[in-house]
Write a protein that holds these residues in place. Structure first.
Motif, PDB file in Angstrom:
ATOM      1  N   PRO A  22     130.150   0.153  36.591  1.00  0.00           N
ATOM      2  CA  PRO A  22     130.070  -0.732  38.003  1.00  0.00           C
ATOM      3  C   PRO A  22     131.509  -1.291  38.318  1.00  0.00           C
ATOM      4  O   PRO A  22     131.655  -1.427  39.409  1.00  0.00           O
ATOM      5  CB  PRO A  22     129.122  -1.922  37.368  1.00  0.00           C
ATOM      6  N   VAL A  23     132.300  -1.687  37.227  1.00  0.00           N
ATOM      7  CA  VAL A  23     133.739  -2.337  37.731  1.00  0.00           C
ATOM      8  C   VAL A  23     134.523  -1.015  38.190  1.00  0.00           C
ATOM      9  O   VAL A  23     135.269  -1.271  39.227  1.00  0.00           O
ATOM     10  CB  VAL A  23     134.368  -2.701  36.398  1.00  0.00           C
ATOM     11  N   ILE A  24     134.381   0.221  37.468  1.00  0.00           N
ATOM     12  CA  ILE A  24     135.204   1.368  38.047  1.00  0.00           C
ATOM     13  C   ILE A  24     134.838   1.678  39.430  1.00  0.00           C
ATOM     14  O   ILE A  24     135.674   1.813  40.473  1.00  0.00           O
ATOM     15  CB  ILE A  24     134.752   2.520  37.049  1.00  0.00           C
ATOM     16  N   LEU A  25     133.621   1.715  39.732  1.00  0.00           N
ATOM     17  CA  LEU A  25     132.882   1.904  41.173  1.00  0.00           C
ATOM     18  C   LEU A  25     133.568   0.850  42.047  1.00  0.00           C
ATOM     19  O   LEU A  25     133.944   1.274  43.283  1.00  0.00           O
ATOM     20  CB  LEU A  25     131.604   1.804  41.119  1.00  0.00           C
ATOM     21  N   GLN A  26     133.424  -0.432  41.404  1.00  0.00           N
ATOM     22  CA  GLN A  26     133.962  -1.698  42.557  1.00  0.00           C
ATOM     23  C   GLN A  26     135.379  -1.493  42.900  1.00  0.00           C
ATOM     24  O   GLN A  26     135.667  -1.322  43.892  1.00  0.00           O
ATOM     25  CB  GLN A  26     133.731  -2.744  41.871  1.00  0.00           C
ATOM     26  N   ASN A  27     136.335  -1.156  41.856  1.00  0.00           N
ATOM     27  CA  ASN A  27     137.723  -1.202  42.271  1.00  0.00           C
ATOM     28  C   ASN A  27     137.982   0.271  43.133  1.00  0.00           C
ATOM     29  O   ASN A  27     138.877   0.382  44.071  1.00  0.00           O
ATOM     30  CB  ASN A  27     138.452  -0.710  40.897  1.00  0.00           C
ATOM     31  N   GLY A  32     128.049 -11.001  33.281  1.00  0.00           N
ATOM     32  CA  GLY A  32     128.173 -11.309  31.827  1.00  0.00           C
ATOM     33  C   GLY A  32     126.825 -11.275  31.293  1.00  0.00           C
ATOM     34  O   GLY A  32     126.690 -11.145  30.034  1.00  0.00           O
ATOM     35  N   CYS A  33     125.781 -11.377  31.949  1.00  0.00           N
ATOM     36  CA  CYS A  33     124.539 -11.444  31.394  1.00  0.00           C
ATOM     37  C   CYS A  33     123.632 -10.165  31.492  1.00  0.00           C
ATOM     38  O   CYS A  33     122.683 -10.080  31.366  1.00  0.00           O
ATOM     39  CB  CYS A  33     123.534 -12.498  32.265  1.00  0.00           C
ATOM     40  N   GLY A  34     124.531  -9.148  31.634  1.00  0.00           N
ATOM     41  CA  GLY A  34     123.974  -7.752  31.657  1.00  0.00           C
ATOM     42  C   GLY A  34     123.301  -7.202  32.812  1.00  0.00           C
ATOM     43  O   GLY A  34     122.691  -6.167  32.753  1.00  0.00           O
ATOM     44  N   GLY A  35     123.451  -7.931  34.184  1.00  0.00           N
ATOM     45  CA  GLY A  35     123.000  -7.463  35.130  1.00  0.00           C
ATOM     46  C   GLY A  35     123.971  -6.611  36.117  1.00  0.00           C
ATOM     47  O   GLY A  35     124.464  -6.913  36.935  1.00  0.00           O
ATOM     48  N   ASN A  36     124.280  -5.469  35.615  1.00  0.00           N
ATOM     49  CA  ASN A  36     125.242  -4.454  36.204  1.00  0.00           C
ATOM     50  C   ASN A  36     124.754  -3.918  37.469  1.00  0.00           C
ATOM     51  O   ASN A  36     125.671  -3.638  38.357  1.00  0.00           O
ATOM     52  CB  ASN A  36     125.567  -3.476  35.147  1.00  0.00           C
ATOM     53  N   SER A  73     125.542  -6.303  44.784  1.00  0.00           N
ATOM     54  CA  SER A  73     126.178  -7.447  45.324  1.00  0.00           C
ATOM     55  C   SER A  73     127.608  -6.977  46.047  1.00  0.00           C
ATOM     56  O   SER A  73     128.057  -7.287  47.255  1.00  0.00           O
ATOM     57  CB  SER A  73     126.410  -8.568  44.460  1.00  0.00           C
ATOM     58  N   THR A  74     128.389  -6.150  45.148  1.00  0.00           N
ATOM     59  CA  THR A  74     129.710  -5.838  45.719  1.00  0.00           C
ATOM     60  C   THR A  74     129.747  -4.833  46.716  1.00  0.00           C
ATOM     61  O   THR A  74     130.417  -5.120  47.623  1.00  0.00           O
ATOM     62  CB  THR A  74     130.337  -5.068  44.247  1.00  0.00           C
ATOM     63  N   PHE A  75     128.908  -3.825  46.667  1.00  0.00           N
ATOM     64  CA  PHE A  75     128.792  -2.808  47.928  1.00  0.00           C
ATOM     65  C   PHE A  75     128.173  -3.330  49.055  1.00  0.00           C
ATOM     66  O   PHE A  75     128.569  -2.997  49.977  1.00  0.00           O
ATOM     67  CB  PHE A  75     128.059  -1.543  47.263  1.00  0.00           C
TER      68      PHE A  75
END
Length: 241
Positions: free
Chosen positions: A32-37, A170-174, A180-182
């Protein structure tokens, strides 16, 4: 004289060279972080391309103002990374009350930071613009000032979104974090094209940022309130009676 003999302990089970579960957990957190960036950069590319069609001054003004706004989000983002780590550690330990308490305190810090930037950008937009643009044209100056004055009012809103995203991650809700990001990104890019297409010009770019951040905040807050382990705790971290 004591003599110690080292004995080789034989184990029937050899340690695994590759652990599928650990690999799966790492990928679930990292993708998810990779996709966000990656997609944020792609989205900004299309936004910049659209703004370039408005005018050269609009492109220069947006670039300067966007750097200033990114400075604020970077400051808040560093705090959000701490919130995500704090939430993850306490969730793993079963201290769900501390997760909610930490998110509440982190939210106050982030809101304070974003409010300070909101005030200085809204009051002194010309001063900060000229720090990034040497010998600016009037069009570039006006566009940068408009973006700073308008979009800075929504910095506390995007702050709430980022904090909620950090807690969810942080709570695992990737999945929630990714959606939310997209949502925020897609709405901003779409409205830049829609509003500039119907004649709003650079004002449409400013409005697109406000709309995207606001709707993204509601989505992020919804995923945060959906975290099951936090439902039985108040904002102070105490169990509900």
């Amino acid at each position: 004289m004591l003599v110690f003999k080292l004995r080789k302990i034989k184990s029937e089970q050899k340690p695994a060279v590759f652990n599928k579960k650990i690999c799966r957990d790492i990928l679930a957190a990292a993708i998810p972080v990779i996709l966000q960036n990656s997609f944020v950069s792609v989205g900004n590319f299309f936004v910049q391309k659209r703004i370039n069609n408005i005018s050269v001054g609009a492109a220069a003004g947006f670039t300067a103002a966007f750097k200033l706004v990114s400075l604020t989000n970077t400051a808040v983002g560093n705090m959000v990374s701490g919130i995500a780590n704090f939430s993850s550690q306490n969730k793993a330990a079963g201290n769900y009350g501390r997760v909610k308490q930490g998110v509440g305190v982190g939210m106050l810090y982030c809101l304070a930071i974003s409010t300070i930037f909101t005030v200085i950008y809204a009051v002194f937009p010309s001063f900060f613009t000229k720090m990034f643009i040497t010998d600016p044209s009037q069009d570039a100056l006006n566009c940068s000032i408009s973006f700073l004055r308008y979009v800075s009012l929504f910095l506390p809103i995007v702050c709430v979104k980022l904090v909620c995203d950090g807690a969810v991650r942080g709570c695992g809700g990737n999945i929630g974090f990714t959606i939310s990001t997209f949502t925020d990104l897609i709405i901003r890019v779409a409205f830049v094209y829609i509003l500039t297409g119907i004649g709003w010009g650079f004002d449409g770019v400013c409005a697109a940022w406000a709309i995207g951040w606001t709707l993204g905040m509601f989505v992020a807050a919804g995923f945060y309130m959906a975290i099951k382990c936090l439902r039985g705790y108040t904002i102070t971290g105490k169990p509900r009676p």
